[in-house]
Design an enzyme around this catalytic site. Structure first.
Site, mmCIF file in Angstrom:
data_model
loop_
_atom_site.group_PDB
_atom_site.id
_atom_site.type_symbol
_atom_site.label_atom_id
_atom_site.label_comp_id
_atom_site.label_asym_id
_atom_site.label_seq_id
_atom_site.Cartn_x
_atom_site.Cartn_y
_atom_site.Cartn_z
ATOM 1 N N ASP A 189 5.619 -9.701 13.202
ATOM 2 C CA ASP A 189 5.380 -8.260 13.236
ATOM 3 C C ASP A 189 4.686 -7.886 11.924
ATOM 4 O O ASP A 189 5.263 -8.044 10.841
ATOM 5 C CB ASP A 189 6.721 -7.528 13.383
ATOM 6 N N LYS B 257 -0.120 3.055 9.912
ATOM 7 C CA LYS B 257 0.431 3.025 8.559
ATOM 8 C C LYS B 257 -0.705 2.754 7.570
ATOM 9 O O LYS B 257 -1.484 3.651 7.270
ATOM 10 C CB LYS B 257 1.532 1.961 8.480
ATOM 11 N N ARG C 148 12.532 4.941 -0.265
ATOM 12 C CA ARG C 148 11.416 4.042 0.007
ATOM 13 C C ARG C 148 10.125 4.705 -0.455
ATOM 14 O O ARG C 148 9.859 5.866 -0.124
ATOM 15 C CB ARG C 148 11.385 3.821 1.523
#
Lengths: 408, 408
Positions: B199, B225, B367
């Protein structure tokens, strides 16, 4: 209402058409008549601005905050709720996600599991092939299961035995435009203990549908034909509330989880129709559906149906000497007219050159879709005249019309 | 390169950054620093115009003719070819379609069929959950099959026995940013006779990847992303050419058929990677990918990687007193920094109020993603300073920061 026999009568009908004001909601090709809204619906005038806002404001400026601030999170449900009245679905019974093939896969797999011991999926050989391919894909996952294709629906009862788990049928046939009796067939299927799944691709937005009254179990449909959400826009699925708890579908993506943002390693299906979610549909594509559903809120589907039947009746009356395979009986007809013509491919190309856009479906059908929100009576008249002229002149025999090209 | 210890040193690095000219390709939030490009990449400046053209010209005017005239038909392949150099794939090995979950479902089902007699899919408990849920969904379809989750990759070899059909791992962990050794792990998995599926969601566009050199079997990834294709834009899948003929996947939609426009009732898989197609991705969503890949053509991934490591190193150095869970060793780090902080949720909200956008992943990780195409050294410096101030002031304790909200 008598079928018009002159172009003037068509113009008179256009003048009193209650749907005529909606035509300005759509961007039509600069020239010509578009009779392929049953393949790809036209662009609504308001869509570019909704898409622009989604791109520049929601994505560009809002970024991740748009999940809540712009209501992204709820879109599969809120857009589903916008489709629900068009198909006679109740609250929480329609979800917008993925495409027809994938949604059918989810439903059909769930249906097989809801009918353990039954190993057959019944379909019709002439159904749009992706439904048949998916039935093959699903039955290939269950030991002993098989997909059986009927040559004719006349054979349905003979095949409806205790081995049938589910029946998948198109409400309106993509080639012939034949409209099936949803209530009657669903009842026969239920009597045999099987589940009924309808494909609404060629009926959603073309005519009133009442899934609730017909006690339909599941349905799938697309949004890019009569609903005008844009090329290959996300599809929708319907699941009757009574089945929600029993659904176990294997495309268990995180948006179908009971708590997607708990990030737990084990899957636990969400309640209700949300368990059919896999991943989230692309927001740019959903923008097209958001825009067009603003129009559909204003539409009376009984008016759509009345005009649709009048348009197809007019078109067929003007071409009565051709081999029309679409039923003349209104209750058996969707919103398109199919004409069998072995040289249909070049004829359709010649028509396109004249500005009348229909399409061709192998091996021998010319197909003309009528979309009452933006097709007028004079459009139907002019299109029939153009087809008569193309055939009378033989212009379609020109070599340039015989080259294969457009995916239509 | 020494880690900067003043903001002036950061500005000096920005002045000579070879990637700095690309920053003008992106629309950044009006105020603040966006460190969530690992969740949703920002809007490229050129995208609105590509989307507008797709909507108004290709759909609005071209309609069905755009399938050929605008090259729609080929997009899953041509866009896949645009992604190929970013991941070290060869010709015809990358396809753009569906999303990560559905693409993994297709690949994993095919993998199970390629390893008959083997019944285990191995994963890691901390992998992004949708991959685990899909493994559960797939193994639920095979008698006796099961998905086994490792608590730690240290246990991998102990579990790699002759019962393992496939291993699914994230190249970069979505929470900790740990980068795995693709070559070494793939080799160990192959030695056990299993297939390796990676992935790439958190590595594609963040660092150079060489699937070919690593002899990877299959991979999936997203485009929204680091690749900046837009919210929930279609994903991609990779399948090594040597496996194409063996692939039988059950999402057999018509675009995966050898001759989709022959409309035959029986499914026959297309040759090559096309057999992974189900339905066609939404064209409006593909427009976002078309636009951003024009930028990626100009990008040197070695430069991206060097800057990414420098940015994350700088950020970690400024916050060395916190519990950083992201590895300090460059070869074990992706392009994000995760900090364990039990009150991380309100801290992130307080940071967002200051214009520094990171996110929080339950139960306790803050994050921060670093996207070298549009994040500068001074951004990294300023973001670290803002976090120090939020923690030092205790401002995150205000009640308004404790309300749950954004899906990030």
């Amino acid at each position: 209402m008598a079928v018009p026999t002159t172009r003037e009568q068509c113009a008179a009908l256009d003048a009193v058409d209650p749907l005529a004001p909606l035509r300005k909601e759509f961007t039509l090709p600069v020239e010509g008549i578009y009779l392929d809204g049953n393949s790809l619906g036209v662009l609504p005038v308001r869509t570019p601005e909704v898409v622009r806002r989604t791109v520049e404001q929601e994505w560009g400026q809002g970024l991740i905050t748009s999940w809540n601030a712009a209501g992204w999170t709820e879109l599969p449900h809120t857009l589903g709720a916008g489709i629900a009245p068009l198909i006679g679905a109740g609250d929480g019974e329609v979800l917008v996600c993925d495409g027809v093939s994938i949604n059918l896969f989810k439903i059909l797999t769930a249906a097989m599991r809801m009918r353990p011991g039954r190993h057959t999926v019944l379909g019709e050989r002439d159904t749009f092939p992706t439904d048949l391919y998916i039935a093959e894909g699903v039955t290939g996952l269950f030991e002993g299961a098989r997909s059986v294709l009927l040559d004719s629906l006349d054979d349905l009862d003979a095949h409806l035995d205790e081995g049938v788990a589910a029946v998948v049928l198109s409400h309106v046939d993509y080639r012939t435009g034949v409209l099936l009796d949803m209530a009657g067939i669903t009842e026969r299927v239920h009597r045999a203990g099987a589940l009924m799944i309808w494909d609404l691709c060629h009926s959603a937005g073309a005519l009133p549908i009442d899934l609730t009254a017909c006690e339909v179990d599941f349905a799938v449909g697309c949004t890019y034909k009569y609903l005008n959400a844009g090329p290959c826009a996300p599809g929708f699925l319907y699941a009757a509330t009574r089945h929600h708890d029993a659904v176990r579908q294997p495309l268990t993506g995180w948006f179908g989880h009971a708590e997607p943002f708990a990030f737990r390693p084990e899957y636990q299906a969400a309640q209700g129709i949300t368990r059919f979610m896999t991943s989230f549909p692309p927001l740019l594509a959903l923008a097209g559906l958001r825009a067009t559903l603003e129009i559909w809120e204003q539409v009376d589907l009984d008016q759509v149906r009345a005009k649709s039947l009048a348009l197809t009746e007019l078109f067929m009356a003007r071409l009565a000497d051709l081999e029309i395979v679409t039923p003349r009986e209104p209750e058996r007809r969707g919103s398109q007219v199919a004409i069998r013509y072995p040289d249909g491919f070049p004829v359709v190309q010649a028509l396109i050159e004249r500005g009348v856009i229909g399409d061709f479906r192998a091996p021998d059908l010319m197909r003309f879709g009528f979309t009452p929100l933006y097709t007028s009576y004079t459009d139907a008249w002019d299109a029939a005249e153009a087809l008569r002229e193309v055939l009378a002149s033989g212009e379609w025999r020109a070599e340039r019309f015989h080259r294969r090209g457009a995916v239509t």
